[in-house]
Design a protein around this motif. Sequence first.
Motif, PDB file in Angstrom:
ATOM      1  N   VAL A  35      13.442  10.284   3.503  1.00  8.69           N
ATOM      2  CA  VAL A  35      13.477   9.503   2.293  1.00  8.69           C
ATOM      3  C   VAL A  35      14.461   8.509   2.207  1.00  8.69           C
ATOM      4  O   VAL A  35      14.045   7.176   1.779  1.00  8.69           O
ATOM      5  CB  VAL A  35      13.806  10.439   1.046  1.00  8.69           C
ATOM      6  N   CYS A  46       3.081   0.751   3.240  1.00 10.45           N
ATOM      7  CA  CYS A  46       4.204   2.010   2.755  1.00 10.45           C
ATOM      8  C   CYS A  46       3.595   2.957   2.671  1.00 10.45           C
ATOM      9  O   CYS A  46       3.894   3.969   1.729  1.00 10.45           O
ATOM     10  CB  CYS A  46       5.193   1.439   1.704  1.00 10.45           C
ATOM     11  N   GLY A 100       7.709   2.158  -0.690  1.00 10.70           N
ATOM     12  CA  GLY A 100       6.660   1.238  -1.465  1.00 10.70           C
ATOM     13  C   GLY A 100       7.226   1.003  -3.040  1.00 10.70           C
ATOM     14  O   GLY A 100       7.412  -0.369  -3.326  1.00 10.70           O
ATOM     15  N   LEU A 132       6.671  -0.332   6.693  1.00  9.08           N
ATOM     16  CA  LEU A 132       8.094   0.230   6.538  1.00  9.08           C
ATOM     17  C   LEU A 132       7.774   1.579   6.231  1.00  9.08           C
ATOM     18  O   LEU A 132       6.847   2.084   6.011  1.00  9.08           O
ATOM     19  CB  LEU A 132       8.631  -0.280   5.469  1.00  9.08           C
ATOM     20  N   TRP A 177       6.063  25.357   5.566  1.00  8.82           N
ATOM     21  CA  TRP A 177       6.823  24.936   4.312  1.00  8.82           C
ATOM     22  C   TRP A 177       6.288  25.692   3.205  1.00  8.82           C
ATOM     23  O   TRP A 177       5.183  25.616   2.611  1.00  8.82           O
ATOM     24  CB  TRP A 177       6.241  23.648   4.039  1.00  8.82           C
ATOM     25  N   PHE A 220       4.591  18.676  -1.286  1.00  9.50           N
ATOM     26  CA  PHE A 220       4.501  18.321   0.308  1.00  9.50           C
ATOM     27  C   PHE A 220       5.398  16.875   0.336  1.00  9.50           C
ATOM     28  O   PHE A 220       4.870  16.167   1.129  1.00  9.50           O
ATOM     29  CB  PHE A 220       3.144  18.377   0.922  1.00  9.50           C
ATOM     30  N   ARG A 221       6.511  16.853  -0.063  1.00 12.46           N
ATOM     31  CA  ARG A 221       7.482  15.637  -0.257  1.00 12.46           C
ATOM     32  C   ARG A 221       9.056  16.052   0.152  1.00 12.46           C
ATOM     33  O   ARG A 221       9.252  17.059  -0.149  1.00 12.46           O
ATOM     34  CB  ARG A 221       7.125  15.126  -1.632  1.00 12.46           C
ATOM     35  N   GLY A 222       9.590  15.387   0.826  1.00 14.51           N
ATOM     36  CA  GLY A 222      10.910  15.340   1.128  1.00 14.51           C
ATOM     37  C   GLY A 222      11.712  15.195  -0.194  1.00 14.51           C
ATOM     38  O   GLY A 222      11.712  14.391  -0.896  1.00 14.51           O
ATOM     39  N   ASP A 223      12.466  16.044  -0.351  1.00 17.47           N
ATOM     40  CA  ASP A 223      13.662  15.997  -1.739  1.00 17.47           C
ATOM     41  C   ASP A 223      14.948  15.936  -1.545  1.00 17.47           C
ATOM     42  O   ASP A 223      15.539  15.951  -2.504  1.00 17.47           O
ATOM     43  CB  ASP A 223      13.247  17.393  -2.612  1.00 17.47           C
ATOM     44  N   ASP A 269       7.701   5.729   6.654  1.00 17.51           N
ATOM     45  CA  ASP A 269       7.122   6.683   7.573  1.00 17.51           C
ATOM     46  C   ASP A 269       5.789   5.744   8.369  1.00 17.51           C
ATOM     47  O   ASP A 269       5.477   6.316   9.440  1.00 17.51           O
ATOM     48  CB  ASP A 269       6.588   7.763   6.894  1.00 17.51           C
ATOM     49  N   GLN A 289      11.105  14.904  -5.781  1.00 18.31           N
ATOM     50  CA  GLN A 289      10.787  13.666  -5.353  1.00 18.31           C
ATOM     51  C   GLN A 289      10.135  12.910  -6.477  1.00 18.31           C
ATOM     52  O   GLN A 289      10.115  11.639  -6.809  1.00 18.31           O
ATOM     53  CB  GLN A 289      10.148  13.709  -3.943  1.00 18.31           C
ATOM     54  N   VAL A 294      16.151  13.204   6.080  1.00 17.34           N
ATOM     55  CA  VAL A 294      16.755  11.888   5.930  1.00 17.34           C
ATOM     56  C   VAL A 294      15.712  10.871   5.894  1.00 17.34           C
ATOM     57  O   VAL A 294      15.866   9.836   5.633  1.00 17.34           O
ATOM     58  CB  VAL A 294      17.495  11.479   7.206  1.00 17.34           C
ATOM     59  N   GLU A 337      -1.600   2.668  -5.337  1.00 15.08           N
ATOM     60  CA  GLU A 337      -1.116   4.295  -4.748  1.00 15.08           C
ATOM     61  C   GLU A 337      -2.425   4.796  -4.946  1.00 15.08           C
ATOM     62  O   GLU A 337      -3.140   4.865  -5.934  1.00 15.08           O
ATOM     63  CB  GLU A 337      -0.091   4.664  -5.777  1.00 15.08           C
ATOM     64  N   SER A 392       0.844  -1.075  -0.128  1.00 12.66           N
ATOM     65  CA  SER A 392      -0.156   0.028   0.164  1.00 12.66           C
ATOM     66  C   SER A 392       0.768   0.967   0.084  1.00 12.66           C
ATOM     67  O   SER A 392       1.712   1.375   1.146  1.00 12.66           O
ATOM     68  CB  SER A 392      -1.129   0.057   1.325  1.00 12.66           C
ATOM     69  N   ALA A 399       2.998   4.201  -2.925  1.00 11.95           N
ATOM     70  CA  ALA A 399       4.137   4.083  -3.968  1.00 11.95           C
ATOM     71  C   ALA A 399       4.681   5.464  -3.744  1.00 11.95           C
ATOM     72  O   ALA A 399       5.081   6.223  -4.483  1.00 11.95           O
ATOM     73  CB  ALA A 399       3.555   4.107  -5.481  1.00 11.95           C
ATOM     74  N   GLY A 400       5.267   5.490  -2.506  1.00  9.00           N
ATOM     75  CA  GLY A 400       6.239   6.649  -2.094  1.00  9.00           C
ATOM     76  C   GLY A 400       7.395   5.885  -2.319  1.00  9.00           C
ATOM     77  O   GLY A 400       7.806   4.891  -2.800  1.00  9.00           O
TER      78      GLY A 400
HETATM   79  C1  LIG Z   1       7.123  18.963   4.123  1.00 10.18           C
HETATM   80  C2  LIG Z   1       7.882  17.608   4.476  1.00 10.18           C
HETATM   81  C3  LIG Z   1       9.551  17.960   4.165  1.00 10.18           C
HETATM   82  C4  LIG Z   1      10.323  16.959   4.194  1.00 10.18           C
HETATM   83  N1  LIG Z   1      11.476  17.017   3.846  1.00 10.18           N
HETATM   84  C5  LIG Z   1      12.209  15.885   3.830  1.00 10.18           C
HETATM   85  C6  LIG Z   1      13.591  16.215   3.082  1.00 10.18           C
HETATM   86  O1  LIG Z   1      14.099  17.175   2.903  1.00 10.18           O
HETATM   87  N2  LIG Z   1      14.174  14.933   2.981  1.00 10.18           N
HETATM   88  C7  LIG Z   1      14.071  13.595   3.472  1.00 10.18           C
HETATM   89  O2  LIG Z   1      14.611  12.765   3.034  1.00 10.18           O
HETATM   90  N3  LIG Z   1      12.529  13.723   4.024  1.00 10.18           N
HETATM   91  C8  LIG Z   1      11.909  14.598   4.155  1.00 10.18           C
HETATM   92  N4  LIG Z   1      10.497  14.536   4.627  1.00 10.18           N
HETATM   93  C9  LIG Z   1      10.263  13.183   5.026  1.00 10.18           C
HETATM   94  C10 LIG Z   1      10.103  12.488   3.867  1.00 10.18           C
HETATM   95  O3  LIG Z   1       9.244  12.852   2.828  1.00 10.18           O
HETATM   96  C11 LIG Z   1       9.378  10.930   4.465  1.00 10.18           C
HETATM   97  O4  LIG Z   1       9.983  10.527   5.520  1.00 10.18           O
HETATM   98  C12 LIG Z   1       9.225   9.940   3.135  1.00 10.18           C
HETATM   99  O5  LIG Z   1       8.670  10.467   2.096  1.00 10.18           O
HETATM  100  C13 LIG Z   1       8.952   8.562   3.539  1.00 10.18           C
HETATM  101  O6  LIG Z   1       8.667   7.894   2.664  1.00 10.18           O
HETATM  102  P1  LIG Z   1       7.556   6.647   2.808  1.00 10.18           P
HETATM  103  O7  LIG Z   1       7.492   5.842   1.477  1.00 10.18           O
HETATM  104  O8  LIG Z   1       7.608   5.829   3.916  1.00 10.18           O
HETATM  105  O9  LIG Z   1       6.213   7.432   2.841  1.00 10.18           O
HETATM  106  P2  LIG Z   1       5.623   8.574   1.862  1.00 10.18           P
HETATM  107  O10 LIG Z   1       6.502   9.224   1.158  1.00 10.18           O
HETATM  108  O11 LIG Z   1       4.529   9.435   2.776  1.00 10.18           O
HETATM  109  O12 LIG Z   1       4.626   7.730   0.828  1.00 10.18           O
HETATM  110  C14 LIG Z   1       3.276   7.216   1.151  1.00 10.18           C
HETATM  111  C15 LIG Z   1       2.620   6.879  -0.362  1.00 10.18           C
HETATM  112  O13 LIG Z   1       1.567   6.113   0.200  1.00 10.18           O
HETATM  113  C16 LIG Z   1       0.294   7.020  -0.345  1.00 10.18           C
HETATM  114  N5  LIG Z   1      -0.634   6.267   0.283  1.00 10.18           N
HETATM  115  C17 LIG Z   1      -1.252   7.070   1.446  1.00 10.18           C
HETATM  116  N6  LIG Z   1      -2.325   6.536   1.759  1.00 10.18           N
HETATM  117  C18 LIG Z   1      -2.513   5.482   1.034  1.00 10.18           C
HETATM  118  C19 LIG Z   1      -3.907   4.755   0.753  1.00 10.18           C
HETATM  119  N7  LIG Z   1      -4.622   4.774   1.741  1.00 10.18           N
HETATM  120  N8  LIG Z   1      -3.819   4.033  -0.475  1.00 10.18           N
HETATM  121  C20 LIG Z   1      -3.165   3.993  -1.288  1.00 10.18           C
HETATM  122  N9  LIG Z   1      -2.117   4.734  -1.163  1.00 10.18           N
HETATM  123  C21 LIG Z   1      -1.788   5.483   0.046  1.00 10.18           C
HETATM  124  C22 LIG Z   1       0.575   8.237  -0.418  1.00 10.18           C
HETATM  125  O14 LIG Z   1      -0.054   8.829  -1.587  1.00 10.18           O
HETATM  126  C23 LIG Z   1       2.305   8.194  -0.862  1.00 10.18           C
HETATM  127  O15 LIG Z   1       2.304   8.223  -2.288  1.00 10.18           O
HETATM  128  C24 LIG Z   1       9.614  15.685   4.681  1.00 10.18           C
HETATM  129  C25 LIG Z   1       8.347  15.267   4.816  1.00 10.18           C
HETATM  130  C26 LIG Z   1       7.499  16.403   4.710  1.00 10.18           C
HETATM  131  C27 LIG Z   1       6.128  16.103   4.887  1.00 10.18           C
END
Ligand SMILES: Cc1cc2nc3c(=O)[nH]c(=O)nc-3n(C[C@H](O)[C@H](O)[C@H](O)COP(=O)(O)OP(=O)(O)OC[C@H]3O[C@@H](n4cnc5c(N)ncnc54)[C@H](O)[C@@H]3O)c2cc1C
Length: 412
Positions: free
Chosen positions: A310, A169, A21, A295, A195, A48-51, A297, A111, A308, A39, A15, A17-18
Amino acid sequence: MDLKGTGDGVDCCISGAGPAGLMLGLLLARCGVRVTVVEKHVDFLRDFRGDTMQRSGMRLLDEIGLGGAFHAIPQRHMERLSFLLDEGEVNAADFTRLPGRKYKFASLVPQWDFLDLLRVTAEKEPGFELVRPAEVTGLLREGGWVAGLRYRDERGEEHEVRAHLTVACDGRHSAIRDQAGLIPVDAQVDVDCWWFQLPRLDTDPEGAGLLRVKGGEVLGLLDRGDFWQCGFFIGKGRDAAHRTQDVSYLRDRIGEFLPWLTDRVAGIDGWDDVKLLDVRLSRLRRWYRDGFLCLGDAAHAMSPAGGVGVNLALMDAAAAARILAEPLRERRVGRRELRQVQRRRRLPILVTQQMQRVLHKITLEPPAPGEEEKLPLMPRLMRRVPPLQVLPAALIATGVQQEHAPASARRD
Ligand SMILES: Cc1cc2nc3c(=O)[nH]c(=O)nc-3n(C[C@H](O)[C@H](O)[C@H](O)COP(=O)(O)OP(=O)(O)OC[C@H]3O[C@@H](n4cnc5c(N)ncnc54)[C@H](O)[C@@H]3O)c2cc1C
């Protein structure tokens, strides 16, 4: 109702595609595992994503043969993260001091471009499928086991994916994690983050990550080429009260923090241009149930401090793929294997979250009433002993543990 993976289903459904995932899906598919990733958004285009991509993430991309394609994406290299103080500039983390010759910088990359690279690569694998837009709404259960997930497509129709293992994920607000009865424990965090973006001029500092610390507040700036990505850390829960004022409050604060930005703060039209990040540091005590794993966040929400999140998500995915690919192909993933994933990743997450707490505290400790503002502890230390600047750089760049891709997923 459509039943994906009917009969014996897919080996693994994911679940979200960040970074976690998509990387997990790609690595598993290259190892011959049948994977479906679901996704909810139609594309990756959200601001609104970490880059920030750190050395650990770039090394992993090299291992799987994507280093060249990644570096072809337009990006900025950040060699230092510096404190801007009334007394001058002090490096908080100096990536150029890292040992080794490669990746003595952090990369700032949109991202969505990075995720698209993972998607395109994964879709070349016959065992990989991405379903989007499709919102995961619940878990399938069989006996005490999680046996897959349910999702709703854009027409509102319900579907099921049966799978030997289901992986959450889907980020810090994961709904299926909660449904599985896994509740994260929050650490106390005293800050939230605004932000927003401001135009960047050619005469501004280049390749920079800047932190302006003043009166217990921090304005962070990341060089993104023609704009600054800005994060303004405010006291926890103070957003709503601030927003009752005109947005000129924020414009004035930015001008006080960094007068050279005054000529462009008018670019912030209103509060709609300023997004609130509810900063959280949380983690699960247990990352798994029978047939189910969290896994990225979903298992441990990270603060943006240090950039960190991402990379930790990518490291989680690599570790999980290495431990689980073979048992997944053979459909024999049990608690032992899932526990192994958590054990492998627990320490790096603990240490990094601790680092983020320290960063919040020592840069954001406001002066006591009546007390004169003094230089926060961290810049004081860094200025006195410059070689110390390599320590935060190393923690940010590779963390406690570099994870590697499974052998079958590696490419030249
Ligand atoms: C404003 C901000 C700034 C940040 N800055 C940084 C940075 O500069 N560098 C860095 O490394 N990290 C940064 N982070 C943190 C970073 O973005 C996260 O730690 C990282 O993206 C986590 O990856 P993930 O794949 O676990 O989750 P996510 O990136 O949150 O991806 C989760 C995915 O699941 C999808 N999803 C959610 N719910 C559902 C559902 N019910 N069904 C299907 N899909 C779903 C979402 O659409 C998303 O695509 C920042 C975060 C934020 C919010």
